[in-house]
Design an enzyme around this catalytic site. Structure first.
Site, PDB file in Angstrom:
ATOM      1  N   GLU A 114       0.825  -1.210   0.000  1.00  0.00           N
ATOM      2  CA  GLU A 114       0.000   0.000   0.000  1.00  0.00           C
ATOM      3  C   GLU A 114       0.857   1.257   0.000  1.00  0.00           C
ATOM      4  OE1 GLU A 114      -1.676   1.317   4.048  1.00  0.00           O
ATOM      5  OE2 GLU A 114      -1.535  -0.867   4.264  1.00  0.00           O
ATOM      6  N   THR A 157      -7.020  -9.111   6.939  1.00  0.00           N
ATOM      7  CA  THR A 157      -6.128  -9.994   6.178  1.00  0.00           C
ATOM      8  C   THR A 157      -6.589 -11.438   6.247  1.00  0.00           C
ATOM      9  OG1 THR A 157      -4.258  -8.553   6.741  1.00  0.00           O
ATOM     10  CG2 THR A 157      -3.727 -10.755   5.926  1.00  0.00           C
ATOM     11  N   TYR A 165      11.526  -0.923   8.545  1.00  0.00           N
ATOM     12  CA  TYR A 165      10.259  -1.657   8.603  1.00  0.00           C
ATOM     13  C   TYR A 165       9.119  -0.717   8.995  1.00  0.00           C
ATOM     14  CZ  TYR A 165       6.456  -4.493  10.364  1.00  0.00           C
ATOM     15  OH  TYR A 165       5.203  -5.017  10.589  1.00  0.00           O
ATOM     16  N   GLY A 178      -2.586  -6.345  13.083  1.00  0.00           N
ATOM     17  CA  GLY A 178      -3.343  -5.338  13.806  1.00  0.00           C
ATOM     18  C   GLY A 178      -4.098  -5.953  14.971  1.00  0.00           C
ATOM     19  N   GLU A 218      -3.436 -13.824  15.441  1.00  0.00           N
ATOM     20  CA  GLU A 218      -2.532 -12.749  15.028  1.00  0.00           C
ATOM     21  C   GLU A 218      -1.155 -13.311  14.676  1.00  0.00           C
ATOM     22  OE1 GLU A 218      -4.014 -10.170  14.338  1.00  0.00           O
ATOM     23  OE2 GLU A 218      -5.831 -10.510  15.500  1.00  0.00           O
ATOM     24  N   GLU A 235      -1.472 -14.693  11.276  1.00  0.00           N
ATOM     25  CA  GLU A 235      -1.455 -13.637  10.262  1.00  0.00           C
ATOM     26  C   GLU A 235      -0.026 -13.213   9.936  1.00  0.00           C
ATOM     27  OE1 GLU A 235      -2.936  -9.038   9.841  1.00  0.00           O
ATOM     28  OE2 GLU A 235      -4.373 -10.502  10.611  1.00  0.00           O
ATOM     29  N   LYS A 258       1.853 -13.296   6.203  1.00  0.00           N
ATOM     30  CA  LYS A 258       2.546 -12.159   5.591  1.00  0.00           C
ATOM     31  C   LYS A 258       4.017 -12.474   5.333  1.00  0.00           C
ATOM     32  CE  LYS A 258      -0.615  -8.737   7.541  1.00  0.00           C
ATOM     33  NZ  LYS A 258      -0.830  -7.709   8.588  1.00  0.00           N
TER      34      LYS A 258
END
Length: 450
Positions: A252, A271, A385, A421, A431, A434, A438
């Site tokens: 993004e 996500t 990062y 998030g 989480e 997730e 990624k």
């Protein structure tokens, strides 16, 4: 070998374009040119993909180094030093504007820590913390699917380009994948701490991340080529700049400021995994679009971005478009929206960047509470990062890609980093899962350096 006329050009001018043979992928060529023109010579460089073109900035004519206590401008072997205080945006912006009086584009990166000043948290930074590195390149090459254009490059570099086209881009070695499920940083425990703080009302959302150490040196240009084939980024980058190597596939935009004053940011929040087969991808998408936790996370992120846009936009021009659509980014799919506005007459591109930085989807809501929690709970300084890779132009434009889905090398260490998030409904296990999704954007495609 492709035959074209050859001429020497001055900085900022351009030479005749070189047709790109149809069998050569532009991303492969751009990365190989980074090797031939910069890596082998030990030069710093930055490759930036945007909108179907790959811009390779090679060599350093002048460098801006912004640290937490000092601004340095290095040119012709001379370093000008300036101690500064206040906000970093105007300091960096003034240095950039001075160089842009003499050239048309600058390139660089901005660290996450650049954004802590807006919230009065700069005392948490260690002395000499790097905030930004921006440079004026000696040369610039733009590769598209049709042609190669050289700007400010010498005859010798043009010959190097022709040589690569004549020899062909070399093949790639096999990747050395790394295991993404190890958790030496106790990520789940940190998520649980954040959920407890959110339940206590300290903030609404925070993005916590974890590092994954890579046990070998990475060939960054080769990794860029291989992983680009498996990713669909909004921007991609490959760089060796300011003591850091990095390769990444940005999902993004933090901010894009056009020359006509239109400002755009594209928050992605929410996500699910992607690339596991049509049936699994469809099921994951359906879950993403109907999951209350993901929808709430996205909606509050968009609201925050809209409020930030309104701070620097002309009254009434801040709007949300393309709200909460699914956007596929390599190994994951996200809920995404576009927020835009027209820059107010009393504001400039650095005001826009400061208002939107760090990205709400990489910090928290409210941002002050999220950033403060990150400084306490996250795994060490973030550096590049969740910062940005940037391209700045003399016509007033700025393009800042969120630095995620990337690999980094500094001081002999190589690592990946990913976050998730956290809101009150979050569970540590989901989480953590997730972050694994990624990390899989890049982890299977790392090629070891020979």
């Amino acid at each position: 070998m492709t035959e074209v006329s050859v001429e020497t050009t001055s900085a900022g001018s351009e030479s005749p374009s070189i047709p790109l043979p149809v069998h050569i992928d532009p991303a492969d060529l751009a990365a190989e040119l980074a090797v031939v023109l910069s890596e082998r010579a030990g030069e710093e460089y930055l490759l930036y993909e945007r909108g179907g073109e790959w811009v390779l900035a090679t060599g350093v004519r002048a460098m801006i180094e912004l640290d937490s206590d000092e601004l340095r401008v290095i040119r012709d072997g001379v370093t000008q030093r300036q101690h500064w205080s206040g906000r970093p945006g105007p300091v960096l912006g003034e240095a950039i504007d001075r160089l842009l009086l003499e050239t048309d584009q600058l390139f660089g990166w901005i660290a996450f820590e650049f954004g802590v000043y807006r919230y009065g948290l700069q005392q948490r930074l260690a002395p000499g913390t790097a905030l930004a590195r921006v440079f004026w390149p000696n040369g610039r090459i733009v590769v598209t699917r049709e042609a190669i254009q050289l700007f400010g490059t010498s005859t010798g570099r043009r010959d190097d380009v022709l040589g690569v086209l004549g020899d062909g881009v070399p093949g790639l070695r096999d990747a050395s994948a790394v295991d993404v499920v190890t958790d030496p940083s106790n990520y789940r425990d940190r998520v649980a701490s954040a959920v407890a703080e959110i339940a206590a009302g300290r903030y609404h959302k925070v993005i916590l991340s974890r590092c994954l150490q890579v046990p070998f040196a990475v060939d960054f240009p080769s990794t860029y080529r291989l992983a680009r084939r498996h990713n669909t980024p909004v921007r991609s980058f490959l760089l060796r700049l300011g003591g850091i190597r990095a390769v990444g596939y940005s999902p993004e935009l933090v901010a894009a400021v056009r020359h006509d004053g239109v400002v755009v940011t594209e928050p992605l929040a929410g996500t699910r995994a992607f690339g596991r087969g049509a049936l699994h991808d469809r099921q994951a998408r359906d879950d993403l679009e109907s999951n209350s936790k993901e929808i709430v996370e996205h909606a509050i992120s968009v609201r925050s971005s809209l409020q930030e846009m309104a701070e620097i936009a002309e009254p009434g021009t801040a709007v949300v478009t393309d709200f909460m659509t699914v956007r596929e980014r390599g190994s994951v799919q996200h809920l995404g929206s576009t927020v835009s506005g027209r820059l107010g007459t009393s504001n400039d591109r650095m005001d826009a960047l400061e208002a939107l930085f760090p990205a709400v989807t990489a910090s928290g809501i409210p941002k002050a509470g999220g950033v403060e929690a990150i400084l306490r709970l996250d795994e060490g300084p973030r550096g590049l990062y969740s910062g940005a890779v940037v391209m700045v132009s003399a016509d007033g434009a700025l393009d800042a890609a969120l630095t995620l889905r990337a690999a980094y090398e500094h001081d002999g260490k190589t690592w990946l980093r990913a976050g998730a998030g956290i809101i009150e409904e979050s569970t540590p296990e989901r989480e953590f899962e997730e972050t694994c999704e990624k990390l899989s954007t890049l982890a299977p495609y790392l090629i070891a350096r020979q």
